[in-house]
Design a protein around this motif. Sequence first.
Motif, mmCIF file in Angstrom:
data_model
loop_
_atom_site.group_PDB
_atom_site.id
_atom_site.type_symbol
_atom_site.label_atom_id
_atom_site.label_comp_id
_atom_site.label_asym_id
_atom_site.label_seq_id
_atom_site.Cartn_x
_atom_site.Cartn_y
_atom_site.Cartn_z
ATOM 1 N N ILE A 1 -31.492 60.430 139.884
ATOM 2 C CA ILE A 1 -31.528 59.844 141.228
ATOM 3 C C ILE A 1 -30.293 60.274 142.019
ATOM 4 C CG2 ILE A 1 -31.333 57.662 142.488
ATOM 5 C CD1 ILE A 1 -33.223 56.437 140.389
ATOM 6 N N PHE A 2 -29.135 60.246 141.374
ATOM 7 C CA PHE A 2 -27.913 60.638 142.088
ATOM 8 C C PHE A 2 -27.921 62.131 142.428
ATOM 9 C CE2 PHE A 2 -25.062 57.183 143.022
ATOM 10 C CZ PHE A 2 -25.702 56.139 142.384
ATOM 11 N N ASP A 3 -28.507 62.941 141.560
ATOM 12 C CA ASP A 3 -28.664 64.370 141.903
ATOM 13 C C ASP A 3 -29.519 64.511 143.168
ATOM 14 O OD1 ASP A 3 -27.194 65.089 139.729
ATOM 15 O OD2 ASP A 3 -28.902 65.656 138.471
ATOM 16 N N ASP A 4 -30.616 63.737 143.211
ATOM 17 C CA ASP A 4 -31.483 63.798 144.394
ATOM 18 C C ASP A 4 -30.740 63.339 145.654
ATOM 19 O OD1 ASP A 4 -33.576 64.746 142.899
ATOM 20 O OD2 ASP A 4 -34.617 62.823 142.724
ATOM 21 N N LEU A 5 -29.931 62.282 145.508
ATOM 22 C CA LEU A 5 -29.164 61.794 146.660
ATOM 23 C C LEU A 5 -28.210 62.873 147.173
ATOM 24 C CD1 LEU A 5 -28.283 58.139 145.513
ATOM 25 C CD2 LEU A 5 -29.843 58.789 147.368
ATOM 26 N N ALA A 6 -27.561 63.577 146.242
ATOM 27 C CA ALA A 6 -26.639 64.645 146.651
ATOM 28 C C ALA A 6 -27.408 65.763 147.364
ATOM 29 C CB ALA A 6 -25.889 65.190 145.434
ATOM 30 N N THR A 7 -28.598 66.068 146.860
ATOM 31 C CA THR A 7 -29.416 67.109 147.494
ATOM 32 C C THR A 7 -29.818 66.697 148.917
ATOM 33 O OG1 THR A 7 -30.300 67.710 145.335
ATOM 34 C CG2 THR A 7 -31.532 68.489 147.256
ATOM 35 N N ARG B 1 -36.617 61.020 150.694
ATOM 36 C CA ARG B 1 -36.256 59.602 150.624
ATOM 37 C C ARG B 1 -37.308 58.826 149.834
ATOM 38 N NH1 ARG B 1 -35.491 54.825 154.973
ATOM 39 N NH2 ARG B 1 -36.070 53.185 153.563
ATOM 40 N N GLU B 2 -38.575 59.089 150.146
ATOM 41 C CA GLU B 2 -39.656 58.379 149.446
ATOM 42 C C GLU B 2 -39.606 58.655 147.943
ATOM 43 O OE1 GLU B 2 -43.430 59.321 151.299
ATOM 44 O OE2 GLU B 2 -42.610 58.745 153.250
ATOM 45 N N LEU C 1 -30.735 52.768 146.454
ATOM 46 C CA LEU C 1 -31.741 52.517 147.494
ATOM 47 C C LEU C 1 -31.090 52.437 148.875
ATOM 48 C CD1 LEU C 1 -34.032 49.861 145.751
ATOM 49 C CD2 LEU C 1 -34.741 52.108 146.596
ATOM 50 N N ARG C 2 -29.927 51.802 148.942
ATOM 51 C CA ARG C 2 -29.229 51.694 150.232
ATOM 52 C C ARG C 2 -28.706 53.052 150.677
ATOM 53 N NH1 ARG C 2 -26.554 46.521 148.668
ATOM 54 N NH2 ARG C 2 -28.253 45.083 148.986
ATOM 55 N N MET C 3 -28.202 53.823 149.713
ATOM 56 C CA MET C 3 -27.659 55.136 150.067
ATOM 57 C C MET C 3 -28.747 56.013 150.683
ATOM 58 S SD MET C 3 -25.315 55.599 146.654
ATOM 59 C CE MET C 3 -24.690 57.264 146.884
ATOM 60 N N LEU D 1 -28.851 57.857 154.307
ATOM 61 C CA LEU D 1 -29.040 59.306 154.454
ATOM 62 C C LEU D 1 -30.216 59.616 155.384
ATOM 63 C CD1 LEU D 1 -28.365 60.363 150.755
ATOM 64 C CD2 LEU D 1 -26.894 60.835 152.731
ATOM 65 N N GLU D 2 -31.305 58.870 155.232
ATOM 66 C CA GLU D 2 -32.443 59.109 156.108
ATOM 67 C C GLU D 2 -32.067 58.858 157.576
ATOM 68 O OE1 GLU D 2 -35.548 56.324 156.393
ATOM 69 O OE2 GLU D 2 -37.017 57.819 156.986
ATOM 70 N N ARG D 3 -31.286 57.803 157.785
ATOM 71 C CA ARG D 3 -30.850 57.451 159.140
ATOM 72 C C ARG D 3 -29.960 58.562 159.714
ATOM 73 N NH1 ARG D 3 -32.817 55.925 162.915
ATOM 74 N NH2 ARG D 3 -31.377 55.306 164.494
ATOM 75 N N MET D 4 -29.128 59.166 158.874
ATOM 76 C CA MET D 4 -28.279 60.270 159.338
ATOM 77 C C MET D 4 -29.154 61.445 159.780
ATOM 78 S SD MET D 4 -25.597 59.739 156.224
ATOM 79 C CE MET D 4 -24.387 61.050 156.372
ATOM 80 N N GLY D 5 -30.251 61.673 159.052
ATOM 81 C CA GLY D 5 -31.205 62.704 159.455
ATOM 82 C C GLY D 5 -31.809 62.379 160.818
#
Lengths: 214, 214
Positions: free
Chosen positions: B12-18, B56-57, B84-86, B90-94
């Motif tokens: 999950i953290f790898d995906d968040l970094a991506t 995100r999904e 989940l919050r992160m 990230l989506e909001r930054m997009g």
Amino acid sequence: MRNAFHEQLDGIFDDLATICGQVEVAVARATRALLEADSSLAEQVISDDAEIDHAREKVEDSALSLLSLQAPVAGDLRVVVSALRMVSDLERMGDLSVHVAKISRLRTPGYAVPDAARPTIARMAEIAEEMVGRTAEIIRTRDIEAADQLRAADDEMDQLRRQTFADLLAKDWQHGVEAAVDLALLGRYYERIADHAVSVASRVVFVVTGETPS
Amino acid sequence: MRNAFHEQLDGIFDDLATICGQVEVAVARATRALLEADSSLAEQVISDDAEIDHAREKVEDSALSLLSLQAPVAGDLRVVVSALRMVSDLERMGDLSVHVAKISRLRTPGYAVPDAARPTIARMAEIAEEMVGRTAEIIRTRDIEAADQLRAADDEMDQLRRQTFADLLAKDWQHGVEAAVDLALLGRYYERIADHAVSVASRVVFVVTGETPS
């Protein structure tokens, strides 16, 4: 028969409805502060926001405790996660009310909104406040039809936002750059409050039906 | 020894970094579209946002599946909820990058940012992009010192935001209301991107230390 999980969940939703009520008050007061150039009311909105932040923490703790103790799966799990998202939306709506109050405070004893733009902003504020009130009711009653109807109000909000731009970009705009920028930001803040209200209502629909409205 | 829970969490953290890397690209492209009045690049930022939403999904599904299957408690539970919050941040930054791209698209073939305000906006954009890049690295490395340093960059952002207001409210502002409003909104969007980056980095600190930085 309702079990401990559902009783605790009901408690969380009661808290969410209460917070949404606090946000409704914040929006109403921020608007009054803005339109009546009432700096002490603006101060109150700004300082009262700490209560909303505190209530958010309480809901988060309850939701985490529910996840820990009951380890819900599937639908129940998604409902608890939805509650966590709803409380984020509500806190953000409180922050946006603070932004409105701060614009008001910055301009007092003058008025941030020139007379010409007053009807548009007053209407945006009215819709935002009403949407937040209806959202509190939707959380309480789980009324998914009311949640669907909320989108219609949001359409009028989008239209008014475009109207603020038309107003301030019109050739006969005589109120200078500062008022135009205030107006653009105020339009943005009220629009975002409405967006978050729709988001909260959509999560209620999800909680009831298991599906997110498109 | 690392167990299945921690392996899935690492995924999950790898995906968040991506995703954070995708956001970095979105911010950079939106800025280039804005400063070079490049409408096709603006279009690309707008259409590519669907990929961030999709990613995100995927993270949300993974996090929910982890909660369901592993039923983590205490610290582990809070880490998953943080993820989940992160991903919301990230989506909001997009989305905010899309807002920048839309302002650019609205003004092409002209330039949304007048020459006089270009250095301020270019610097805000540069800081935002850099902060997002550093945030991706912080997610990857769990470097909490780097997370603390991110706040310093955010202070410069706040200062620049005030500078945009000083610019557009100055007596010698000659670029009219439209450019002033664009500038105020652009300032707001870049500032919010930076706020969300700090928020994501703070959640990394929480994940590592169990405490949220004040």
